[in-house]
Design an enzyme around this catalytic site. Structure first.
Site, PDB file in Angstrom:
ATOM      1  N   LYS A   1       0.580  -1.970  -9.024  1.00 59.01           N
ATOM      2  CA  LYS A   1       2.031  -2.157  -9.116  1.00 59.01           C
ATOM      3  C   LYS A   1       2.533  -2.102 -10.563  1.00 59.01           C
ATOM      4  O   LYS A   1       3.661  -1.730 -10.836  1.00 59.01           O
ATOM      5  CB  LYS A   1       2.423  -3.493  -8.489  1.00 59.01           C
ATOM      6  CG  LYS A   1       2.085  -3.585  -7.001  1.00 59.01           C
ATOM      7  CD  LYS A   1       3.327  -3.587  -6.170  1.00 59.01           C
ATOM      8  CE  LYS A   1       3.097  -3.385  -4.686  1.00 59.01           C
ATOM      9  NZ  LYS A   1       1.941  -3.989  -4.076  1.00 59.01           N
TER      10      LYS A   1
ATOM     11  N   GLU B   1      12.697  -6.551  -5.442  1.00 55.92           N
ATOM     12  CA  GLU B   1      12.318  -7.239  -4.220  1.00 55.92           C
ATOM     13  C   GLU B   1      10.829  -7.543  -4.292  1.00 55.92           C
ATOM     14  O   GLU B   1      10.094  -6.877  -4.997  1.00 55.92           O
ATOM     15  CB  GLU B   1      12.581  -6.337  -3.007  1.00 55.92           C
ATOM     16  CG  GLU B   1      11.489  -5.286  -2.721  1.00 55.92           C
ATOM     17  CD  GLU B   1      11.329  -4.201  -3.783  1.00 55.92           C
ATOM     18  OE1 GLU B   1      12.213  -4.074  -4.651  1.00 55.92           O
ATOM     19  OE2 GLU B   1      10.299  -3.490  -3.743  1.00 55.92           O
TER      20      GLU B   1
ATOM     21  N   SER C   1      -6.833  -0.516  -4.754  1.00 53.85           N
ATOM     22  CA  SER C   1      -5.479  -0.747  -5.280  1.00 53.85           C
ATOM     23  C   SER C   1      -5.295  -2.106  -5.941  1.00 53.85           C
ATOM     24  O   SER C   1      -4.444  -2.260  -6.803  1.00 53.85           O
ATOM     25  CB  SER C   1      -4.444  -0.568  -4.165  1.00 53.85           C
ATOM     26  OG  SER C   1      -4.759  -1.380  -3.051  1.00 53.85           O
TER      27      SER C   1
HETATM   28  C1  LIG Z   1       1.604  -3.835  -2.665  1.00 50.44           C
HETATM   29  C2  LIG Z   1       0.192  -3.448  -2.490  1.00 50.44           C
HETATM   30  C3  LIG Z   1      -0.186  -2.373  -1.643  1.00 50.44           C
HETATM   31  C4  LIG Z   1       0.782  -1.630  -0.773  1.00 50.44           C
HETATM   32  O1  LIG Z   1       1.809  -0.979  -1.412  1.00 50.44           O
HETATM   33  P1  LIG Z   1       1.827   0.599  -1.577  1.00 50.44           P
HETATM   34  O2  LIG Z   1       3.162   0.878  -2.123  1.00 50.44           O
HETATM   35  O3  LIG Z   1       1.602   1.184  -0.214  1.00 50.44           O
HETATM   36  O4  LIG Z   1       0.726   0.950  -2.501  1.00 50.44           O
HETATM   37  C5  LIG Z   1      -1.511  -2.013  -1.591  1.00 50.44           C
HETATM   38  N1  LIG Z   1      -2.451  -2.683  -2.291  1.00 50.44           N
HETATM   39  C6  LIG Z   1      -2.124  -3.719  -3.104  1.00 50.44           C
HETATM   40  C7  LIG Z   1      -3.214  -4.415  -3.838  1.00 50.44           C
HETATM   41  C8  LIG Z   1      -0.809  -4.127  -3.218  1.00 50.44           C
HETATM   42  O5  LIG Z   1      -0.506  -5.172  -4.012  1.00 50.44           O
END
Ligand SMILES: *Cc1c(COP(=O)(O)O)cnc(C)c1O
Length: 391
Positions: free
Chosen positions: A84, A106, A373
């Site tokens: 993020k 948000e 992620s």
């Molecule tokens: C917010 C989040 C996601 C999902 O959001 P995307 O916009 O689909 O990437 C995925 N993995 C983590 C660790 C997140 O914090």
């Protein structure tokens, strides 16, 4: 393709009063983003503040078990613990160049709120995070993190008091504060230009991974797998590979508990076309077009829509979108912890689980890249509730 559209999907379905700030952001994207001074400042922030490039980790132990080579792009090691930050820093810096004094955003689980609060603090901007009252109760540690970084956290009491209501509240606030404020939208969805803007900032994931894999294996991976909530980490992980036809691209949605009719967050697989948060995309809705509640064990995937480019990539068949159930997600999380000593986020564990469940489809010389992620520390209370302290 028409600007802001991905085939039939995308667009900008917002009240007239939101058009001026959206146009201002789109103009900034064209005029400011390519500017070398902006790029140099962003690169410096990504490198020396956020910790880019993130490593590419070969899973030595798991690869032996699986029978092919598994690589992880380590967005979990980025500052504040997830991808993020790439977007929050990019949009925060753009806001400064646009002369704005304040960021609003948000947040659902709190990850985007924390990243935005951190970026705002670093860039000397004020910050207000809109968060559903229900989510504030469930995620009090992330609320504390945001407040420690100087952000105001504004509870949203409307609707289901969760993420989709927080987005509506933030969009409303932006109408009245547009002269001084930028809305730092958190995923590759929403009205044009957000899907494209967020993709631009998240594409760094695949730009780095492609170069890192080239160095390690001398070529392209066979497959890239990423979880899909709104779709930002997935589109960032896919971006540089979209034109490489030999690379299979796989996005993974949350199936929830998995029994028929259960709540889920699988807008692509189980939803239908409709308008949500200013764009035409795939959404979870009832026959009257009312948005259905979503659910996932991974708080960051809990969204009833998905970015419009994913709806398009699915329609043209360039990306395949799979489904994974909560139980398999937890099993995958535990397996990565035990095998490699890495605690992945529940969101990222969806992508891992799909790879584990489909291991037989990859031959021995395959290289599979999973976008990790985020890190799982934020999820320990959920994991504890689900598996107990004994794991
Ligand atoms: C917010 C989040 C996601 C999902 O959001 P995307 O916009 O689909 O990437 C995925 N993995 C983590 C660790 C997140 O914090």
């Amino acid at each position: 393709m028409k600007e802001g559209y991905f085939g039939e999907f995308g667009g900008c379905f917002v009240p007239e009063l939101l058009m001026p700030p959206l146009k201002e952001v789109a103009q900034g994207m064209r005029d400011i983003l390519p500017f070398s001074k902006f790029q140099a400042e962003l690169q410096d922030l990504l490198k020396n503040y956020a910790g880019r490039p993130t490593p590419l980790t070969k899973c030595n132990n798991l690869s032996k078990e699986l029978g092919f080579t598994l690589w992880l792009k380590r967005e979990d090691l980025l500052h504040t613990g997830a991808h993020k930050m790439n977007n929050a820093l990019g949009q925060g810096l753009l806001a400064k160049y646009l002369g704005k004094k304040k960021l609003i955003a948000e947040t659902g689980a709190g990850q985007h709120g924390v990243a935005t609060a951190a970026a705002a603090a670093r860039l000397g901007l004020e910050c207000c995070i809109y968060m559903g009252a229900e989510d504030i109760e469930r995620q009090e540690i992330n609320v504390l993190r945001m407040r420690l970084m100087g952000a105001e956290v504004q509870p949203v009491e409307t609707g289901s008091r969760t993420l989709k209501d927080a987005i509506n509240a933030a969009l409303r606030a932006w109408i009245s504060e547009q002269a001084t404020t930028h809305y730092c939208f958190g995923t590759a969805a929403g009205p044009h230009p957000f899907p494209t803007l967020v993709k631009t900032f998240q594409a760094v994931i695949s730009q780095e991974a492609k170069a890192q894999l080239k160095e390690q294996i001398g070529g392209l991976p066979n497959a890239v797998v990423a979880c899909v909530g709104g779709g930002s980490n997935a589109i960032g992980a896919f971006a540089e590979f979209l034109d490489d036809a030999s690379v299979k691209l796989i996005g993974i949605e949350a199936a929830g508990t998995g029994e028929p009719g259960c709540f889920n967050s699988a807008a692509l697989n189980l939803g239908s076309p409709g308008v949500l948060h200013g764009n035409y995309t795939m959404v979870l809705q009832n026959l009257d077009g009312q948005i259905e509640p979503s659910h996932s064990i991974a708080p960051g995937l809990d969204y009833p829509g998905v970015g419009p480019e994913h709806a398009y990539l699915r329609k043209i068949g360039r990306v395949q979108y799979g489904l994974v159930k909560d139980a398999n997600v937890l099993a995958a999380l535990k397996r990565l912890c035990k095998s490699e000593g890495i605690l992945p986020a529940l969101e990222s564990s969806h992508a891992l689980a799909w790879v584990f469940d489909h291991a037989k489809e990859f031959s021995a010389n395959s290289h599979v890249l999973v976008n990790l992620s985020g890190r799982g520390d934020k999820d320990l209370h959920i994991i504890h509730n689900a598996v107990g302290a004994g794991a």
